[in-house]
Motif scaffolding. Structure first.
Motif, PDB file in Angstrom:
ATOM      1  N   ASP A 163      26.395  44.724  53.322  1.00 45.85           N
ATOM      2  CA  ASP A 163      26.293  44.222  51.955  1.00 45.85           C
ATOM      3  C   ASP A 163      26.749  45.281  50.959  1.00 45.85           C
ATOM      4  O   ASP A 163      26.385  46.456  51.063  1.00 45.85           O
ATOM      5  CB  ASP A 163      24.843  43.836  51.631  1.00 45.85           C
ATOM      6  CG  ASP A 163      24.372  42.634  52.430  1.00 45.85           C
ATOM      7  OD1 ASP A 163      25.216  41.949  53.023  1.00 45.85           O
ATOM      8  OD2 ASP A 163      23.146  42.374  52.447  1.00 45.85           O
ATOM      9  N   GLY A 164      27.573  44.827  50.015  1.00 46.60           N
ATOM     10  CA  GLY A 164      28.012  45.707  48.946  1.00 46.60           C
ATOM     11  C   GLY A 164      29.227  46.544  49.272  1.00 46.60           C
ATOM     12  O   GLY A 164      29.713  47.277  48.404  1.00 46.60           O
ATOM     13  N   LYS A 165      29.757  46.436  50.500  1.00 46.45           N
ATOM     14  CA  LYS A 165      30.895  47.279  50.861  1.00 46.45           C
ATOM     15  C   LYS A 165      32.141  46.894  50.065  1.00 46.45           C
ATOM     16  O   LYS A 165      32.968  47.760  49.744  1.00 46.45           O
ATOM     17  CB  LYS A 165      31.181  47.188  52.353  1.00 46.45           C
ATOM     18  CG  LYS A 165      32.297  48.116  52.796  1.00 46.45           C
ATOM     19  CD  LYS A 165      32.504  48.092  54.299  1.00 46.45           C
ATOM     20  CE  LYS A 165      33.618  49.048  54.709  1.00 46.45           C
ATOM     21  NZ  LYS A 165      33.849  49.041  56.177  1.00 46.45           N
ATOM     22  N   ASN A 166      32.306  45.621  49.785  1.00 47.02           N
ATOM     23  CA  ASN A 166      33.403  45.189  48.933  1.00 47.02           C
ATOM     24  C   ASN A 166      32.957  43.988  48.105  1.00 47.02           C
ATOM     25  O   ASN A 166      31.796  43.577  48.172  1.00 47.02           O
ATOM     26  CB  ASN A 166      34.665  44.880  49.759  1.00 47.02           C
ATOM     27  CG  ASN A 166      34.397  43.854  50.840  1.00 47.02           C
ATOM     28  OD1 ASN A 166      33.747  42.846  50.587  1.00 47.02           O
ATOM     29  ND2 ASN A 166      34.893  44.100  52.040  1.00 47.02           N
ATOM     30  N   TYR A 167      33.873  43.419  47.346  1.00 42.42           N
ATOM     31  CA  TYR A 167      33.506  42.411  46.348  1.00 42.42           C
ATOM     32  C   TYR A 167      32.952  41.125  46.943  1.00 42.42           C
ATOM     33  O   TYR A 167      32.146  40.448  46.305  1.00 42.42           O
ATOM     34  CB  TYR A 167      34.716  42.095  45.453  1.00 42.42           C
ATOM     35  CG  TYR A 167      35.857  41.483  46.218  1.00 42.42           C
ATOM     36  CD1 TYR A 167      35.977  40.115  46.343  1.00 42.42           C
ATOM     37  CD2 TYR A 167      36.807  42.298  46.827  1.00 42.42           C
ATOM     38  CE1 TYR A 167      37.015  39.567  47.062  1.00 42.42           C
ATOM     39  CE2 TYR A 167      37.843  41.755  47.539  1.00 42.42           C
ATOM     40  CZ  TYR A 167      37.942  40.396  47.664  1.00 42.42           C
ATOM     41  OH  TYR A 167      38.956  39.860  48.393  1.00 42.42           O
ATOM     42  N   GLY A 196      39.205  43.148  51.842  1.00 45.67           N
ATOM     43  CA  GLY A 196      38.298  43.366  50.722  1.00 45.67           C
ATOM     44  C   GLY A 196      38.721  44.449  49.766  1.00 45.67           C
ATOM     45  O   GLY A 196      37.880  45.050  49.100  1.00 45.67           O
ATOM     46  N   THR A 197      40.013  44.719  49.674  1.00 48.84           N
ATOM     47  CA  THR A 197      40.485  45.780  48.784  1.00 48.84           C
ATOM     48  C   THR A 197      40.970  45.243  47.443  1.00 48.84           C
ATOM     49  O   THR A 197      41.057  45.985  46.472  1.00 48.84           O
ATOM     50  CB  THR A 197      41.640  46.551  49.442  1.00 48.84           C
ATOM     51  OG1 THR A 197      42.690  45.632  49.781  1.00 48.84           O
ATOM     52  CG2 THR A 197      41.160  47.249  50.711  1.00 48.84           C
ATOM     53  N   ASN A 198      41.310  43.966  47.387  1.00 50.09           N
ATOM     54  CA  ASN A 198      41.810  43.352  46.163  1.00 50.09           C
ATOM     55  C   ASN A 198      40.663  42.610  45.484  1.00 50.09           C
ATOM     56  O   ASN A 198      40.042  41.738  46.082  1.00 50.09           O
ATOM     57  CB  ASN A 198      42.948  42.379  46.499  1.00 50.09           C
ATOM     58  CG  ASN A 198      43.572  41.770  45.272  1.00 50.09           C
ATOM     59  OD1 ASN A 198      43.037  41.851  44.175  1.00 50.09           O
ATOM     60  ND2 ASN A 198      44.719  41.136  45.462  1.00 50.09           N
ATOM     61  N   GLU A 199      40.387  42.949  44.241  1.00 49.56           N
ATOM     62  CA  GLU A 199      39.247  42.354  43.548  1.00 49.56           C
ATOM     63  C   GLU A 199      39.401  40.864  43.282  1.00 49.56           C
ATOM     64  O   GLU A 199      38.426  40.155  43.157  1.00 49.56           O
ATOM     65  CB  GLU A 199      39.004  43.077  42.219  1.00 49.56           C
ATOM     66  CG  GLU A 199      38.329  44.420  42.368  1.00 49.56           C
ATOM     67  CD  GLU A 199      36.902  44.306  42.896  1.00 49.56           C
ATOM     68  OE1 GLU A 199      36.226  43.309  42.586  1.00 49.56           O
ATOM     69  OE2 GLU A 199      36.478  45.203  43.633  1.00 49.56           O
TER      70      GLU A 199
END
Length: 283
Positions: free
Chosen positions: A186-190, A212-215
């Motif tokens: 949890d919380g690692k990416n958006y 999970g790198t692109n918001e």
């Protein structure tokens, strides 16, 4: 051609719900208007106290627009139907009745507190609402229905396939057990939020951009609009025992337009059986 005003709360629905519905109701003209959602926070079980005169809540403004759109007065052209649509959202999944009840109360409050030219004018407006205005819910949000048609996910931008089997699971009761999606801390990416197991938009974001790198890999105004605009509702609503809230919308729209319902089947009792004390067509 009959005119249907769509009051929507999401960008995706505002852009494409009319086009999506017109594929099944070609005799209608759909005009979309956008309003703020009143379901994005948890609706209290106990009704809030009345607000001071001149101040209105989000649901009050939503109700006011429904009334004004349905009965625009002597200077406006009344549509054949006003169809207001909002998402249930995860925070209200366990209390759909609270959502519909809050809106019913807001409609009644507006009818009771508005300054009418006469009692007859108030009664005329109330009667028009009962005959020409409806409220429907998408559950838990519009993206859930994309999982009923694999190509809709592709149009939305998905790069990998969903593990959800819509034949086995009602998409309105969305739940994913995709371990590759759920194993991320949890919380690692958006999209790695604590609620993601039951959140169709977060799962779609993962399918579009698993790294999970692109918001903002999934955009409602682009991929979402493409997915909804051409959504194969016949496939989404294949199982007559699933998607009762969406079925309520189609049944109500077909009845209002005087055409055959393309997707008969059990509808949701809270948005299809209004009773004698209704304030809208279906509430």
């Amino acid at each position: 051609m009959k005119q249907v005003i769509l009051l929507t709360t999401g960008d995706c629905e505002n852009l494409s719900l009319g086009r999506s519905l017109k594929r099944y109701f070609p005799s209608a003209e759909f005009v979309a208007l956008k309003r703020d959602s009143f379901t994005s926070t948890r609706i209290p079980i106990t009704p809030p106290p009345p607000r001071p005169r001149g101040l209105s809540s989000v649901v009050d403004r939503f109700a006011q627009m429904m009334v004004a759109s349905t009965d625009p007065g002597r200077d406006g052209v009344a549509p054949d139907l006003v169809l207001a649509v909002d998402d249930v959202e995860l925070v209200n999944l366990d209390q759909i009745g609270a959502v519909t009840g809050l809106l019913r109360d807001a409609i009644k409050r507006h009818l009771d507190t508005h300054t009418w030219s006469s009692m007859r004018r108030k009664e005329q407006t109330a009667e028009r609402l009962r005959g020409h205005c409806s409220f429907h819910l998408l559950c838990p949000m519009v993206e859930a229905y994309f999982f009923g048609e694999p190509q809709a996910l592709v149009r939305a931008g998905a790069r990998i396939a969903s593990t959800i089997d819509p034949a086995a699971r009602d998409v309105e009761d969305f739940l994913t057990d995709d371990t590759s999606f759920l194993v991320v801390p949890d919380g690692k990416n958006y999209w790695a939020k604590t609620d993601r197991k039951k959140h169709p938009k977060r799962y779609l974001q993962y399918l579009v951009e698993p790294e999970g790198t692109n918001e903002q890999p999934y955009r409602e105004t682009e991929g979402g609009a493409r997915a909804l605009g051409d959504l194969d509702w016949a496939r989404v609503l294949t199982n007559p025992n699933h998607t009762s809230l969406a079925r309520s919308l189609f049944a109500d729209l077909a009845d209002a337009l005087g055409v055959d319902n393309p997707f008969p089947g059990p509808c949701h009792p809270l948005t299809s059986r209004p009773g004698i004390h209704r304030v809208l067509r279906n509430l």
